[in-house]
Design a protein around this motif. Structure first.
Motif, PDB file in Angstrom:
ATOM      1  N   GLU A  94       0.823  -1.214   0.000  1.00  0.00           N
ATOM      2  CA  GLU A  94       0.000   0.000   0.000  1.00  0.00           C
ATOM      3  C   GLU A  94       0.854   1.260   0.000  1.00  0.00           C
ATOM      4  OE1 GLU A  94      -2.650  -0.331   3.308  1.00  0.00           O
ATOM      5  OE2 GLU A  94      -3.828  -1.912   2.356  1.00  0.00           O
ATOM      6  N   GLY A  95       2.032   1.166   0.556  1.00  0.00           N
ATOM      7  CA  GLY A  95       2.941   2.297   0.643  1.00  0.00           C
ATOM      8  C   GLY A  95       4.269   1.835   1.196  1.00  0.00           C
ATOM      9  N   SER A  96       5.139   2.789   1.469  1.00  0.00           N
ATOM     10  CA  SER A  96       6.458   2.459   1.981  1.00  0.00           C
ATOM     11  C   SER A  96       6.929   3.549   2.939  1.00  0.00           C
ATOM     12  CB  SER A  96       7.443   2.341   0.814  1.00  0.00           C
ATOM     13  OG  SER A  96       8.763   2.205   1.278  1.00  0.00           O
ATOM     14  N   GLU A  97       7.586   3.138   3.998  1.00  0.00           N
ATOM     15  CA  GLU A  97       8.167   4.112   4.922  1.00  0.00           C
ATOM     16  C   GLU A  97       9.264   4.914   4.232  1.00  0.00           C
ATOM     17  OE1 GLU A  97       9.468   2.162   8.484  1.00  0.00           O
ATOM     18  OE2 GLU A  97       7.441   1.497   8.998  1.00  0.00           O
ATOM     19  N   GLU A  98       9.793   4.360   3.157  1.00  0.00           N
ATOM     20  CA  GLU A  98      10.839   5.033   2.391  1.00  0.00           C
ATOM     21  C   GLU A  98      10.329   6.332   1.759  1.00  0.00           C
ATOM     22  OE1 GLU A  98      12.933   3.936  -1.775  1.00  0.00           O
ATOM     23  OE2 GLU A  98      12.997   2.367  -0.263  1.00  0.00           O
ATOM     24  N   THR A  99       9.078   6.323   1.337  1.00  0.00           N
ATOM     25  CA  THR A  99       8.460   7.496   0.707  1.00  0.00           C
ATOM     26  C   THR A  99       7.052   7.669   1.296  1.00  0.00           C
ATOM     27  OG1 THR A  99       9.604   6.825  -1.318  1.00  0.00           O
ATOM     28  CG2 THR A  99       8.045   8.637  -1.497  1.00  0.00           C
ATOM     29  N   PRO A 100       6.959   8.228   2.511  1.00  0.00           N
ATOM     30  CA  PRO A 100       5.649   8.389   3.147  1.00  0.00           C
ATOM     31  C   PRO A 100       4.686   9.197   2.271  1.00  0.00           C
ATOM     32  CG  PRO A 100       7.415   8.884   4.694  1.00  0.00           C
ATOM     33  CD  PRO A 100       8.052   8.744   3.331  1.00  0.00           C
ATOM     34  N   GLY A 101       3.448   8.737   2.235  1.00  0.00           N
ATOM     35  CA  GLY A 101       2.418   9.446   1.482  1.00  0.00           C
ATOM     36  C   GLY A 101       2.321   9.024   0.025  1.00  0.00           C
ATOM     37  N   LYS A 102       3.247   8.219  -0.452  1.00  0.00           N
ATOM     38  CA  LYS A 102       3.222   7.745  -1.848  1.00  0.00           C
ATOM     39  C   LYS A 102       2.531   6.383  -1.856  1.00  0.00           C
ATOM     40  CE  LYS A 102       5.199   9.453  -4.771  1.00  0.00           C
ATOM     41  NZ  LYS A 102       4.874  10.422  -5.797  1.00  0.00           N
ATOM     42  N   ALA A 103       1.389   6.295  -2.537  1.00  0.00           N
ATOM     43  CA  ALA A 103       0.600   5.057  -2.558  1.00  0.00           C
ATOM     44  C   ALA A 103       1.199   4.055  -3.528  1.00  0.00           C
ATOM     45  CB  ALA A 103      -0.834   5.365  -2.964  1.00  0.00           C
ATOM     46  N   GLY A 104       1.304   2.817  -3.067  1.00  0.00           N
ATOM     47  CA  GLY A 104       1.750   1.729  -3.919  1.00  0.00           C
ATOM     48  C   GLY A 104       0.557   1.080  -4.601  1.00  0.00           C
ATOM     49  N   LEU A 105       0.788  -0.065  -5.184  1.00  0.00           N
ATOM     50  CA  LEU A 105      -0.256  -0.771  -5.925  1.00  0.00           C
ATOM     51  C   LEU A 105      -1.299  -1.421  -5.015  1.00  0.00           C
ATOM     52  CD1 LEU A 105       2.137  -2.420  -8.490  1.00  0.00           C
ATOM     53  CD2 LEU A 105       0.436  -0.668  -9.023  1.00  0.00           C
ATOM     54  N   GLY A 106      -0.893  -1.716  -3.757  1.00  0.00           N
ATOM     55  CA  GLY A 106      -1.776  -2.430  -2.843  1.00  0.00           C
ATOM     56  C   GLY A 106      -2.849  -1.576  -2.336  1.00  0.00           C
TER      57      GLY A 106
END
Length: 106
Positions: A94-106
């Motif tokens: 759904e996202g990553s702590e690496e880039t907070p606020g950036k939505a992934g595919l999940g």
């Protein structure tokens, strides 16, 4: 020994994945490799391999800019074989702590 029926494998290279070794290995065992050039290629893939390295945010931005994001999201939930390597697998979250606020595919 190469099989009479070659397995078609689609490669999604978003610009930061090193796919040469993987490509060579699959060719060696007789796979037919299709390089993804469009969202339609993703939708039509029988097997999709998404290798990637680098930043989660840059990867997601590149998927959007190439028009791959929605097609990849649909493919990932289609039940067809998907093999994400490193960032390719991380992009499914759904996202990553690496880039907070950036939505992934999940």
């Amino acid at each position: 020994q190469v099989s009479a029926t070659m397995v078609k494998v689609s490669f999604l290279d978003y610009g930061a994945g090193n796919i040469r070794s993987l490509r060579n290995a699959l060719l060696r065992v007789g796979c037919d490799i299709i390089d993804v050039q469009s969202a339609e290629d993703i939708a039509n893939a029988q097997i999709l391999i998404f290798p990637g390295v680098g930043s989660f945010g840059v990867c997601i931005d590149n998927l959007h800019s190439k028009g791959y994001f929605e097609a990849l999201k649909a493919y990932a939930t289609s039940g067809k074989p998907f093999y994400g390597i490193c960032l390719g697998m991380q992009s499914l979250f759904e996202g990553s702590e690496e880039t907070p606020g950036k939505a992934g595919l999940g």
